[in-house]
Scaffold this motif. Sequence first.
Motif, PDB file in Angstrom:
ATOM      1  N   CYS A  91      -2.487   1.145  -4.102  1.00 12.39           N
ATOM      2  CA  CYS A  91      -1.338   0.372  -3.646  1.00 12.39           C
ATOM      3  C   CYS A  91      -0.053   1.067  -4.095  1.00 12.39           C
ATOM      4  O   CYS A  91      -0.014   1.695  -5.158  1.00 12.39           O
ATOM      5  CB  CYS A  91      -1.387  -1.071  -4.158  1.00 12.39           C
ATOM      6  N   ARG A 115       4.472   0.816  -3.975  1.00  4.12           N
ATOM      7  CA  ARG A 115       5.726   0.158  -3.622  1.00  4.12           C
ATOM      8  C   ARG A 115       6.688   1.249  -3.184  1.00  4.12           C
ATOM      9  O   ARG A 115       7.055   2.121  -3.976  1.00  4.12           O
ATOM     10  CB  ARG A 115       6.288  -0.612  -4.810  1.00  4.12           C
ATOM     11  N   GLU A 140       3.260   3.215   6.872  1.00  2.34           N
ATOM     12  CA  GLU A 140       2.455   2.057   6.464  1.00  2.34           C
ATOM     13  C   GLU A 140       1.081   2.092   7.116  1.00  2.34           C
ATOM     14  O   GLU A 140       0.054   1.887   6.468  1.00  2.34           O
ATOM     15  CB  GLU A 140       3.201   0.767   6.835  1.00  2.34           C
ATOM     16  N   GLN A 166      -2.516   2.793   5.225  1.00  6.13           N
ATOM     17  CA  GLN A 166      -3.526   1.748   5.354  1.00  6.13           C
ATOM     18  C   GLN A 166      -4.843   2.313   5.875  1.00  6.13           C
ATOM     19  O   GLN A 166      -5.928   1.915   5.429  1.00  6.13           O
ATOM     20  CB  GLN A 166      -3.026   0.638   6.274  1.00  6.13           C
ATOM     21  N   GLU A 178      -2.744   0.236   0.251  1.00  8.58           N
ATOM     22  CA  GLU A 178      -1.863  -0.850   0.650  1.00  8.58           C
ATOM     23  C   GLU A 178      -0.433  -0.488   0.267  1.00  8.58           C
ATOM     24  O   GLU A 178      -0.145  -0.183  -0.889  1.00  8.58           O
ATOM     25  CB  GLU A 178      -2.275  -2.160  -0.027  1.00  8.58           C
ATOM     26  N   ASP A 195       3.607  -1.578   0.144  1.00 13.21           N
ATOM     27  CA  ASP A 195       4.658  -2.575   0.213  1.00 13.21           C
ATOM     28  C   ASP A 195       5.961  -1.804   0.435  1.00 13.21           C
ATOM     29  O   ASP A 195       6.395  -1.048  -0.441  1.00 13.21           O
ATOM     30  CB  ASP A 195       4.726  -3.380  -1.086  1.00 13.21           C
ATOM     31  N   LYS A 197       3.981  -7.538  10.241  1.00  7.65           N
ATOM     32  CA  LYS A 197       3.874  -6.760   9.003  1.00  7.65           C
ATOM     33  C   LYS A 197       4.527  -7.533   7.850  1.00  7.65           C
ATOM     34  O   LYS A 197       5.707  -7.382   7.539  1.00  7.65           O
ATOM     35  CB  LYS A 197       4.561  -5.402   9.169  1.00  7.65           C
ATOM     36  N   ASP A 198       3.740  -8.374   7.189  1.00  9.50           N
ATOM     37  CA  ASP A 198       4.268  -9.177   6.087  1.00  9.50           C
ATOM     38  C   ASP A 198       4.512  -8.358   4.819  1.00  9.50           C
ATOM     39  O   ASP A 198       5.184  -8.832   3.899  1.00  9.50           O
ATOM     40  CB  ASP A 198       3.300 -10.326   5.769  1.00  9.50           C
ATOM     41  N   ASN A 199       3.962  -7.171   4.768  1.00  4.62           N
ATOM     42  CA  ASN A 199       4.133  -6.318   3.593  1.00  4.62           C
ATOM     43  C   ASN A 199       5.329  -5.380   3.731  1.00  4.62           C
ATOM     44  O   ASN A 199       5.507  -4.457   2.955  1.00  4.62           O
ATOM     45  CB  ASN A 199       2.871  -5.482   3.355  1.00  4.62           C
ATOM     46  N   ARG A 211       9.732  -5.213   4.686  1.00  5.67           N
ATOM     47  CA  ARG A 211      10.983  -5.957   4.802  1.00  5.67           C
ATOM     48  C   ARG A 211      12.119  -4.971   5.032  1.00  5.67           C
ATOM     49  O   ARG A 211      12.041  -3.830   4.572  1.00  5.67           O
ATOM     50  CB  ARG A 211      11.247  -6.797   3.558  1.00  5.67           C
TER      51      ARG A 211
END
Length: 236
Positions: A108, A110, A126, A130, A135, A137, A160-162, A164
């Motif tokens: 994962c 960030r 992203e 994946q 994963e 963010d 895509k909730d991960n 912003r």
Amino acid sequence: PAGDVGKTLEESAAECTNAVILTEGRTYEYRRTKKGKVLSHSYANDKKSVPEKNDRTVAGALDPHDPLYAALGLTTADGKVKADKSDKFRQIGRFAETVGDLVKGETCLRIVDYGCGKSYLDFVLEAYLQSRGIEADITGLDIKKDVIAGCEALRQRLGKDNMRFVCADAAAYNLSCADLVVTLHACDTATDLVLLNAQRWNARVILSTPCCHHELLGKIDCEPLSFLTAYPLLKN
């Protein structure tokens, strides 16, 4: 006779700096040196293959048939890369591969992208990560409200909730930490601010391509340093 044919062809290429003439059986090549001397040679066509076209299909990191790329406007609905987007598609694919190599073994991440623009890179990155079990963010930042609004609308459409997208200046946006910081062509001192923040966040990977440096240019475009701006590479 072969000699007469060659002579006639050489006369045809006399006004050219470089010339390649194809006949049914042979290919004739001519090159004029800076001193005006003409160099030539020929070969049988069956001994040297002549490509039918310059563009060769090269396997890339991205599958153009993925509906994501059509949603981003990079490909057509049937999976063909748009002519005016081919360079961008190839560049983004290569960038995704570079990131994949750098974060191999991670599960994962960030990620913060300063100056995300239309966010092609973020959505592709992203999906690419994946597909490799990572994963991601992702936060995309840009100072243009309309650009961010478009990115956010696309994010919602793709579910895509991960991800912003935030309208913010590099100097004003703060995070507690980040694994990967990306800044591609952030203008003027924005690149410096991003690098400073990335250091504060102890980012493990920083991918930065600087852009213009107007503030610095204003300070060196005067005596006694004005000689530096005589070179376009430094002035731009």
